[in-house]
Design a protein around this motif. Structure first.
Motif, PDB file in Angstrom:
ATOM      1  N   THR A 124      15.302   5.581 -36.738  1.00  0.00           N
ATOM      2  CA  THR A 124      14.529   4.601 -37.512  1.00  0.00           C
ATOM      3  C   THR A 124      14.533   3.204 -36.841  1.00  0.00           C
ATOM      4  OG1 THR A 124      16.812   3.883 -38.460  1.00  0.00           O
ATOM      5  CG2 THR A 124      15.623   5.615 -39.744  1.00  0.00           C
ATOM      6  N   LEU A 125      13.981   1.997 -37.665  1.00  0.00           N
ATOM      7  CA  LEU A 125      13.818   0.775 -36.920  1.00  0.00           C
ATOM      8  C   LEU A 125      15.252   0.252 -36.916  1.00  0.00           C
ATOM      9  CD1 LEU A 125      10.565  -0.879 -38.078  1.00  0.00           C
ATOM     10  CD2 LEU A 125      11.007   0.411 -36.056  1.00  0.00           C
ATOM     11  N   HIS A 126      15.988   0.526 -38.001  1.00  0.00           N
ATOM     12  CA  HIS A 126      17.360  -0.578 -37.844  1.00  0.00           C
ATOM     13  C   HIS A 126      18.465   0.304 -38.597  1.00  0.00           C
ATOM     14  CE1 HIS A 126      16.414  -1.690 -42.220  1.00  0.00           C
ATOM     15  NE2 HIS A 126      15.205  -1.933 -41.768  1.00  0.00           N
ATOM     16  N   ALA A 127      19.678  -0.326 -38.741  1.00  0.00           N
ATOM     17  CA  ALA A 127      20.786   0.331 -39.250  1.00  0.00           C
ATOM     18  C   ALA A 127      20.543   0.545 -40.702  1.00  0.00           C
ATOM     19  CB  ALA A 127      22.135  -0.232 -38.754  1.00  0.00           C
TER      20      ALA A 127
ATOM     21  N   ILE B  74      17.493   3.100 -26.000  1.00  0.00           N
ATOM     22  CA  ILE B  74      18.198   4.073 -26.751  1.00  0.00           C
ATOM     23  C   ILE B  74      18.996   5.416 -25.971  1.00  0.00           C
ATOM     24  CG2 ILE B  74      16.126   5.348 -27.329  1.00  0.00           C
ATOM     25  CD1 ILE B  74      17.355   5.614 -30.107  1.00  0.00           C
ATOM     26  N   TYR B  75      18.247   5.585 -24.880  1.00  0.00           N
ATOM     27  CA  TYR B  75      18.660   6.731 -24.121  1.00  0.00           C
ATOM     28  C   TYR B  75      20.240   5.948 -23.258  1.00  0.00           C
ATOM     29  CZ  TYR B  75      14.699   9.446 -24.336  1.00  0.00           C
ATOM     30  OH  TYR B  75      13.452  10.296 -24.894  1.00  0.00           O
ATOM     31  N   ALA B  76      19.950   4.900 -22.716  1.00  0.00           N
ATOM     32  CA  ALA B  76      21.015   4.506 -22.158  1.00  0.00           C
ATOM     33  C   ALA B  76      22.410   4.173 -23.078  1.00  0.00           C
ATOM     34  CB  ALA B  76      20.721   3.010 -21.445  1.00  0.00           C
ATOM     35  N   LEU B  77      22.034   3.696 -24.132  1.00  0.00           N
ATOM     36  CA  LEU B  77      23.047   3.250 -25.079  1.00  0.00           C
ATOM     37  C   LEU B  77      23.783   4.673 -25.681  1.00  0.00           C
ATOM     38  CD1 LEU B  77      21.488   0.452 -27.168  1.00  0.00           C
ATOM     39  CD2 LEU B  77      23.392   0.344 -25.411  1.00  0.00           C
ATOM     40  N   SER B  78      22.897   6.011 -25.775  1.00  0.00           N
ATOM     41  CA  SER B  78      23.155   6.957 -26.083  1.00  0.00           C
ATOM     42  C   SER B  78      24.427   7.697 -25.200  1.00  0.00           C
ATOM     43  CB  SER B  78      22.194   7.911 -26.803  1.00  0.00           C
ATOM     44  OG  SER B  78      21.422   7.395 -27.794  1.00  0.00           O
ATOM     45  N   PHE B  79      23.812   7.364 -23.909  1.00  0.00           N
ATOM     46  CA  PHE B  79      24.657   8.049 -22.715  1.00  0.00           C
ATOM     47  C   PHE B  79      26.057   7.336 -22.953  1.00  0.00           C
ATOM     48  CE2 PHE B  79      26.188   7.967 -18.603  1.00  0.00           C
ATOM     49  CZ  PHE B  79      25.913   8.899 -17.821  1.00  0.00           C
ATOM     50  N   ILE B  80      26.264   5.914 -22.920  1.00  0.00           N
ATOM     51  CA  ILE B  80      27.178   5.385 -23.127  1.00  0.00           C
ATOM     52  C   ILE B  80      28.269   5.555 -24.209  1.00  0.00           C
ATOM     53  CG2 ILE B  80      28.381   2.733 -23.598  1.00  0.00           C
ATOM     54  CD1 ILE B  80      25.603   1.985 -21.756  1.00  0.00           C
TER      55      ILE B  80
ATOM     56  N   ASP C  60      32.414  -2.879 -29.606  1.00  0.00           N
ATOM     57  CA  ASP C  60      32.286  -3.974 -30.624  1.00  0.00           C
ATOM     58  C   ASP C  60      32.073  -5.477 -30.016  1.00  0.00           C
ATOM     59  OD1 ASP C  60      34.475  -4.054 -29.146  1.00  0.00           O
ATOM     60  OD2 ASP C  60      35.926  -4.597 -30.905  1.00  0.00           O
ATOM     61  N   GLN C  61      32.083  -5.452 -28.764  1.00  0.00           N
ATOM     62  CA  GLN C  61      31.454  -6.819 -28.191  1.00  0.00           C
ATOM     63  C   GLN C  61      30.270  -6.483 -27.368  1.00  0.00           C
ATOM     64  OE1 GLN C  61      34.682  -9.077 -26.047  1.00  0.00           O
ATOM     65  NE2 GLN C  61      36.120  -7.385 -26.638  1.00  0.00           N
ATOM     66  N   VAL C  62      29.293  -7.108 -27.710  1.00  0.00           N
ATOM     67  CA  VAL C  62      27.729  -7.028 -27.132  1.00  0.00           C
ATOM     68  C   VAL C  62      27.196  -8.262 -26.439  1.00  0.00           C
ATOM     69  CG1 VAL C  62      25.612  -5.866 -27.256  1.00  0.00           C
ATOM     70  CG2 VAL C  62      27.593  -4.975 -28.467  1.00  0.00           C
ATOM     71  N   LEU C  63      26.756  -8.606 -25.393  1.00  0.00           N
ATOM     72  CA  LEU C  63      25.978  -9.632 -25.010  1.00  0.00           C
ATOM     73  C   LEU C  63      24.833  -9.204 -24.296  1.00  0.00           C
ATOM     74  CD1 LEU C  63      29.298 -11.590 -23.221  1.00  0.00           C
ATOM     75  CD2 LEU C  63      28.047 -12.144 -25.377  1.00  0.00           C
ATOM     76  N   SER C  64      23.764 -10.090 -24.550  1.00  0.00           N
ATOM     77  CA  SER C  64      22.512  -9.554 -23.761  1.00  0.00           C
ATOM     78  C   SER C  64      21.681 -10.737 -23.399  1.00  0.00           C
ATOM     79  CB  SER C  64      21.530  -8.598 -24.780  1.00  0.00           C
ATOM     80  OG  SER C  64      21.524  -9.382 -25.833  1.00  0.00           O
ATOM     81  N   GLN C  65      20.511 -10.318 -22.651  1.00  0.00           N
ATOM     82  CA  GLN C  65      19.538 -11.088 -22.191  1.00  0.00           C
ATOM     83  C   GLN C  65      18.247 -10.627 -22.505  1.00  0.00           C
ATOM     84  OE1 GLN C  65      20.747 -12.858 -18.423  1.00  0.00           O
ATOM     85  NE2 GLN C  65      21.105 -14.718 -19.399  1.00  0.00           N
TER      86      GLN C  65
ATOM     87  N   VAL D  28      24.739   3.701 -32.229  1.00  0.00           N
ATOM     88  CA  VAL D  28      23.757   3.127 -31.501  1.00  0.00           C
ATOM     89  C   VAL D  28      22.890   2.336 -32.057  1.00  0.00           C
ATOM     90  CG1 VAL D  28      21.860   3.944 -29.916  1.00  0.00           C
ATOM     91  CG2 VAL D  28      24.038   5.194 -29.530  1.00  0.00           C
ATOM     92  N   MET D  29      22.436   2.926 -33.221  1.00  0.00           N
ATOM     93  CA  MET D  29      21.709   1.960 -34.265  1.00  0.00           C
ATOM     94  C   MET D  29      22.080   0.809 -34.508  1.00  0.00           C
ATOM     95  SD  MET D  29      18.458   1.580 -35.403  1.00  0.00           S
ATOM     96  CE  MET D  29      17.904   3.325 -34.794  1.00  0.00           C
ATOM     97  N   SER D  30      23.496   0.721 -34.889  1.00  0.00           N
ATOM     98  CA  SER D  30      24.036  -0.678 -35.332  1.00  0.00           C
ATOM     99  C   SER D  30      24.052  -1.347 -34.075  1.00  0.00           C
ATOM    100  CB  SER D  30      25.392  -0.320 -35.572  1.00  0.00           C
ATOM    101  OG  SER D  30      25.495   0.581 -36.853  1.00  0.00           O
ATOM    102  N   ILE D  31      24.337  -1.096 -32.947  1.00  0.00           N
ATOM    103  CA  ILE D  31      24.087  -1.690 -31.644  1.00  0.00           C
ATOM    104  C   ILE D  31      22.943  -2.347 -31.578  1.00  0.00           C
ATOM    105  CG2 ILE D  31      24.225  -1.814 -29.068  1.00  0.00           C
ATOM    106  CD1 ILE D  31      26.631   0.409 -29.465  1.00  0.00           C
TER     107      ILE D  31
END
Length: 326
Positions: free
Chosen positions: A98-101, A179-185, A194-199, A305-308
């Motif tokens: 889906t597009l979002h959680a 989504i592949y990278a996050l699913s692998f993780i 529960d802690q996420v930072l990004s650029q 993963v979708m929530s992230i």
């Protein structure tokens, strides 16, 4: 196990791969539907599919269909999930499911109400290599997990109308390759970050072209992700533990891992499964879940993963036309 009756919605690249995987299993798809009927006709002829639906709605109400594989653009998924699940069909849906959680939660509730299986077609959860590595982890071979490093980069020509860069098709690096990278993780981590930072760097069309992501979960396990749609990178995952680290190239459909034991730098190569059979593994796991056997579709991981991804896009201020209309 019962032989299930599959139908497919979508006739693009993944649709062709799926039809070939079914053939390799010695089976045929029962039905096909597409937004363009002419494409469905040619697809049906190509793969000897007996039922070609002139209207997509006819697919959902066909009592012969047990499972629907949805592989249309991901911004269309929720509308088809609502219909398919409400009509009691099991659904294997291409990523991003889906597009979002919020959309995923809605689909999950419909699936539960109708007592059907809903799953995302995420190859990482079904490749035998990852199941083997998880088994070794549980045996304590590697010690505690500390850090995961992920890279995924593709060079796509700047065409703001194609699915990679077009916001009307929910384009962008995160939903397409992140989504592949996050699913692998999520597969290797003890629990969800529960802690996420990004650029982020945006493409001229406004979708995410490039991103760097840092993650940590309550257990202190950490991960880094580097994504780009406009520069080639190796598709590589490195999973580091106290006693060893694992390197996997071409990880979305990984079949080989190199394990280095840090005490003496000795190496072990683990080869399990075949890249070319990735969709066959998905089909088998889906049918096992539908039959009432062990459910290895990992919709819980899909939800994490979708929530992230939903949270990350919110911090970027990136939304798609469908979301802005709600």
């Amino acid at each position: 196990m019962k032989t299930y009756c599959w139908a497919i919605l979508g006739c693009g690249t993944m649709g062709n791969q799926f039809a070939k995987a079914m053939k390799k299993e010695g089976r045929n798809l029962y039905g096909v539907a597409n937004r363009t009927y002419e494409n469905a006709l040619s697809f049906g002829k190509k793969y000897n599919i007996p039922k070609v639906y002139e209207n997509i709605q006819d697919l959902f109400i066909d009592e012969q269909v047990d499972i629907i594989y949805i592989c249309t653009p991901h911004n269309t998924h929720i509308q088809y999930l609502r219909e398919a699940l409400s009509h009691g069909k099991h659904v294997l849906c291409e990523k991003s499911i889906t597009l979002h959680a919020g959309e995923l939660e809605e689909a999950r509730k419909i699936a539960e109400e109708n007592q059907v299986v809903l799953a995302e077609a995420m190859t990482i959860y079904h490749m035998p290599l990852y199941k083997k590595l998880q088994e070794l982890m549980k045996n304590g071979d590697f010690g505690p997990l500390r850090m995961i490093q992920m890279n995924f980069g593709s060079y796509k020509e700047y065409n703001m109308n194609n699915r990679f860069f077009n916001p009307a098709l929910a384009g962008g690096a995160l939903l397409d390759i992140g989504i592949y990278a996050l699913s692998f993780i999520r597969w290797f981590m003890e629990d969800t970050p529960d802690q996420v930072l990004s650029q982020v760097k945006f493409a001229p069309s406004g979708v995410d072209e490039q991103a760097g992501i840092l993650l940590m979960n309550p257990a202190g396990e950490m991960a880094t992700v580097a994504l780009t749609l406009h520069a080639k990178q190796p598709k590589r995952g490195i999973v580091s533990f106290d006693k060893a680290y694992i390197e996997i190239d071409e990880y979305p459909r990984g079949e080989k891992a190199v394990i280095t034991y840090t005490e003496d730098n000795s190496q072990k190569v683990v080869e399990w499964g075949k890249t070319e059979d990735a969709l066959r593994y998905e089909i088998c796991d889906m049918e096992q879940a539908v039959s009432g056997g062990k459910n290895e579709m990992h919709l819980d991981y899909t939800g994490d993963v979708m929530s992230i991804m939903t949270k990350i896009r919110k911090t970027w201020g990136l939304s798609y036309p469908e979301e802005r209309e709600q």
